[in-house]
Write an enzyme that holds these catalytic residues in place. Sequence first.
Site, short mmCIF file in Angstrom:
data_model
loop_
_atom_site.label_atom_id
_atom_site.label_comp_id
_atom_site.label_asym_id
_atom_site.label_seq_id
_atom_site.Cartn_x
_atom_site.Cartn_y
_atom_site.Cartn_z
N CYS A 123 -9.10 -11.62 9.44
CA CYS A 123 -8.95 -12.55 8.47
C CYS A 123 -8.08 -13.62 8.70
CB CYS A 123 -8.23 -11.64 7.32
SG CYS A 123 -9.56 -10.28 6.92
N HIS A 128 -4.08 -14.42 1.90
CA HIS A 128 -5.23 -13.86 2.01
C HIS A 128 -5.65 -12.95 1.15
CE1 HIS A 128 -8.60 -11.88 3.88
NE2 HIS A 128 -8.00 -10.76 4.21
N ASN A 160 -12.87 -9.82 -0.77
CA ASN A 160 -12.19 -10.09 0.58
C ASN A 160 -13.44 -10.83 1.57
OD1 ASN A 160 -11.19 -10.51 3.13
ND2 ASN A 160 -10.47 -8.21 3.30
N1 ACO Z 1 -13.84 4.46 -5.32
C1 ACO Z 1 -13.22 5.38 -5.83
N2 ACO Z 1 -12.33 6.26 -4.93
C2 ACO Z 1 -11.93 5.44 -3.81
C3 ACO Z 1 -12.51 4.33 -3.20
C4 ACO Z 1 -13.46 3.72 -4.24
N3 ACO Z 1 -13.96 2.65 -3.72
N4 ACO Z 1 -11.95 4.13 -1.99
C5 ACO Z 1 -11.06 4.90 -1.65
N5 ACO Z 1 -11.06 6.02 -2.63
C6 ACO Z 1 -10.27 7.15 -3.07
C7 ACO Z 1 -9.84 7.90 -1.43
O1 ACO Z 1 -10.92 8.69 -0.92
C8 ACO Z 1 -8.62 8.46 -1.96
O2 ACO Z 1 -9.07 9.64 -2.47
P1 ACO Z 1 -8.21 11.08 -2.17
O3 ACO Z 1 -6.85 10.86 -2.91
O4 ACO Z 1 -9.01 12.05 -3.05
O5 ACO Z 1 -8.06 11.33 -0.77
C9 ACO Z 1 -8.05 7.70 -2.92
O6 ACO Z 1 -8.91 6.91 -3.32
C10 ACO Z 1 -6.79 6.78 -2.32
O7 ACO Z 1 -7.27 6.30 -1.05
P2 ACO Z 1 -6.34 5.21 -0.38
O8 ACO Z 1 -7.11 4.58 0.97
O9 ACO Z 1 -5.14 5.90 -0.25
O10 ACO Z 1 -6.30 3.99 -1.32
P3 ACO Z 1 -5.27 2.78 -1.57
O11 ACO Z 1 -4.65 2.72 -2.61
O12 ACO Z 1 -4.72 2.66 -0.22
O13 ACO Z 1 -6.32 1.75 -1.51
C11 ACO Z 1 -7.43 -0.22 0.02
C12 ACO Z 1 -7.47 1.53 -0.71
C13 ACO Z 1 -7.90 -0.72 -1.14
C14 ACO Z 1 -8.31 -0.16 1.19
C15 ACO Z 1 -5.91 -0.53 0.29
O14 ACO Z 1 -5.37 0.44 0.99
C16 ACO Z 1 -5.81 -1.81 1.05
O15 ACO Z 1 -6.21 -2.93 0.45
N6 ACO Z 1 -5.52 -1.95 2.18
C17 ACO Z 1 -5.10 -3.18 3.29
C18 ACO Z 1 -6.47 -3.73 3.58
C19 ACO Z 1 -6.20 -4.88 4.37
O16 ACO Z 1 -5.32 -5.86 4.22
N7 ACO Z 1 -6.74 -5.21 5.49
C20 ACO Z 1 -6.57 -6.21 6.37
C21 ACO Z 1 -7.47 -7.39 6.10
S1 ACO Z 1 -9.12 -7.09 6.12
C22 ACO Z 1 -9.84 -7.93 7.47
O17 ACO Z 1 -9.45 -8.23 8.41
C23 ACO Z 1 -11.44 -7.65 7.58
#
Ligand code: ACO
Length: 331
Positions: A116, A258, A288
Amino acid sequence: MINKYNAKISGTGMYVPTKILNNYDLEKIVDTSDEWIRTRTGMFERHIAAENQAVSDLAYEATLKALEAADLRARDLDMIIIASVSNDHAFPSTGCILQKMLGIKNFPAFDISAGCTGWIYGANIAKLYIENGIYKNILLVGVEILSKITNWKDRNTCVLFGDGAGATIISRASSSDISQFIDSELSADGSNYELLIQAAGGSRMPASQQTIKDNKHTVYMEGNKIFKLAIRSMYTACHTVLKRNNLDIHSIDWLITHQANMRIIDALGKKLRIEDDKVIVNIDKYANTSAATIPIALDESIRNGKIRHGDLVLMTSFGAGLTSGSLLIRY
Ligand code: ACO
């Protein structure tokens, strides 16, 4: 190093595919909900490429608009840089393919892989070529079709990404121009590269029936481990550039970060102490788009009149690698 010239953005353009997938559509594909996606990410819609579209097609459309905005023709270009992790082919580069589509040749064209942060990395490269007087007009496109390398059974990732292209022409500024690139900061921390990866298809894990069965050709991301690193490294990249240029955050007119997660954008804005209404957000419309988020947001904000000539714009990104960086310009 004393620069011979200044670089500036002389034109921008964007293109997103016509098909739109919203959160309610995703509810029918995986076990998710509009409520979860909206509150955890800020996303609502994303654009998805057609079966016959590759990244060069998206890049081409965005490029035509950027050339028009810059009042340039394709033959005025001296270099093409493509920032993408979802290129047409493993090789040759999408840069060379786009060169052919534009009907031009005999100058450098290549791709860079910085996830990204790719557009920020590319802007830094272009800046140096312009400032040294080597080239006058460089086409830089951030473009992705992550929908084609997404595991549509994995709710952790498939709700997050969209397809699109943002093209920018980076040109030599005239001595009377107020528009110019001011500073840029790049970094990478390879120690955590496994947290965000398309594992198969390269020399480490060549394509096989097993890799296809195991979904190793799709994006794997440990989002919650990346979350805090994203905020911290984008903060550092911004802070470094502000400090080096003796600038207070309040002198910045616009912050474009981003668009990976609204909670990350909010947290970064707060940490930088920038006013909320100076932070540009379009994550609800495009999700994204990886290397395309910043040039798309930049183009949109210029065309809708938010960003005006003379504004100080700070841009920052974070992505696969794990890479990070910032770019400060006076538009
Ligand atoms: N729908 C419903 N529930 C979901 C979903 C979904 N789409 N996705 C995950 N969950 C659930 C998980 O299974 C988990 O359930 P559990 O507690 O029963 O195990 C719960 O939600 C929490 O999951 P987390 O992964 O801890 O959720 P989080 O709040 O961290 O959000 C996310 C996930 C959106 C991916 C976030 O962590 C994030 O944005 N991370 C950074 C991403 C980023 O910046 N990436 C770099 C750039 S991208 C690139 O380079 C291509």
